[in-house]
Design an enzyme around this catalytic site. Structure first.
Site, mmCIF file in Angstrom:
data_model
loop_
_atom_site.group_PDB
_atom_site.id
_atom_site.type_symbol
_atom_site.label_atom_id
_atom_site.label_comp_id
_atom_site.label_asym_id
_atom_site.label_seq_id
_atom_site.Cartn_x
_atom_site.Cartn_y
_atom_site.Cartn_z
ATOM 1 N N ASP A 35 23.750 -36.276 -9.727
ATOM 2 C CA ASP A 35 23.703 -34.858 -9.408
ATOM 3 C C ASP A 35 24.281 -34.046 -10.566
ATOM 4 O O ASP A 35 25.061 -34.557 -11.376
ATOM 5 C CB ASP A 35 24.523 -34.562 -8.147
ATOM 6 C CG ASP A 35 23.847 -35.065 -6.884
ATOM 7 O OD1 ASP A 35 22.639 -35.347 -6.919
ATOM 8 O OD2 ASP A 35 24.541 -35.160 -5.855
ATOM 9 N N LYS A 57 20.435 -30.894 -7.489
ATOM 10 C CA LYS A 57 19.928 -29.789 -6.679
ATOM 11 C C LYS A 57 20.999 -28.716 -6.671
ATOM 12 O O LYS A 57 22.111 -28.936 -6.221
ATOM 13 C CB LYS A 57 19.630 -30.258 -5.247
ATOM 14 C CG LYS A 57 18.485 -31.235 -5.155
ATOM 15 C CD LYS A 57 18.240 -31.711 -3.736
ATOM 16 C CE LYS A 57 19.262 -32.722 -3.294
ATOM 17 N NZ LYS A 57 19.178 -33.991 -4.027
ATOM 18 N N MET A 172 29.693 -24.664 0.272
ATOM 19 C CA MET A 172 28.463 -23.929 -0.039
ATOM 20 C C MET A 172 28.432 -22.568 0.651
ATOM 21 O O MET A 172 27.418 -22.146 1.192
ATOM 22 C CB MET A 172 27.236 -24.765 0.357
ATOM 23 C CG MET A 172 27.152 -26.086 -0.389
ATOM 24 S SD MET A 172 25.832 -27.176 0.193
ATOM 25 C CE MET A 172 26.505 -27.697 1.791
#
Length: 243
Positions: A35, A57, A172
């Site tokens: 990642d 991502k 997030m």
């Protein structure tokens, strides 16, 4: 002959916070699918000659589709390779681990999960605070601030999240926290509830901001979009032990 996949949790990005087992798996790997947030110095631990493949991502950026990541895991393992799927933080916390595990199970490929340090623990440690306290903060809860569309999930347990005696960690949630805070206040959480905003944990540009949920919501509503990873803690403990 089928290979084997190790899901290695990289922690926040500081190689010193990677587990010994995780470092060993990196040194043994033929292929590392990593990642964005699990790149940098941690990849230096991979053995020379290993195939390093970026599959990150990130919100607001061109990203590798999940089905493509799943396919790569199967394709590389099918060659007999030792594959490391390097995920930031702890792979089991909002890391889309289940989709990848299910793909490997369906393909009959063996795997293991190497746990790691999640950003909630790192943020608390860097701020010099615990996540729990006897009698007043007996519960810790992790929640995502974004659903698959990038918006605030509509079906959150607001009564639990507005509990003043819990330590709540929002992953997030940079973009959606203003809306989240408004909901929390509407459900009875005091606007003055302490909050800790932590970004770029374990990196040279690490930043910790001690504030309140109301003030943080205002700051984030005014701020520009940012590409750095951030986590938000709120509850009684978030405002203690100022540095």
């Amino acid at each position: 002959m089928s290979g084997f996949v190790s899901f290695v949790s990289a922690g926040p990005g500081d190689p010193e916070l990677l587990t010994v087992k995780g470092a060993t798996r990196l040194r043994e790997a033929d292929v590392v699918l990593y990642d964005d947030l699990a790149s940098g110095a941690i990849l230096d631990l991979a053995r020379p000659g290993a195939n390093l493949v970026a599959v990150g991502k990130r919100a607001g950026r061109p990203s590798t589709k999940q089905h493509h990541v799943n396919r790569l895991l199967v394709d590389y393992a099918a060659t007999g390779a030792r594959v490391v799927r390097l995920k930031s933080g702890d792979a089991g916390i909002f890391g889309r681990l289940e989709e990848e595990i299910e793909t490997l199970r369906e393909a009959g490929i063996g795997y293991e999960i190497v746990p790691g340090v999640t950003s909630a623990c790192v943020a608390a440690a860097q701020a010099g605070i615990p996540l729990t306290r006897r009698h007043t903060s007996r519960r810790v809860q992790f929640v995502t601030g974004a659903d698959v569309t990038g918006e605030l999930p509509p079906n959150l347990n607001w009564a639990a999240l507005a509990d003043p005696e819990a330590t709540t960690v929002v992953y997030m949630g940079r973009r959606t926290f203003p809306a989240l805070a408004a909901k929390l206040i509407a459900h009875g959480l005091a606007p003055s509830t302490p909050a800790l905003f932590a970004e770029s944990l374990g990196r040279p540009d690490e930043r910790l901001v001690r504030t309140t949920i109301a003030e943080l919501a205002e700051q984030l509503a005014r701020g520009r979009a940012a590409s750095t990873a951030a986590v938000i803690l709120f509850g009684a403990l978030a405002g203690e032990y100022p540095s």
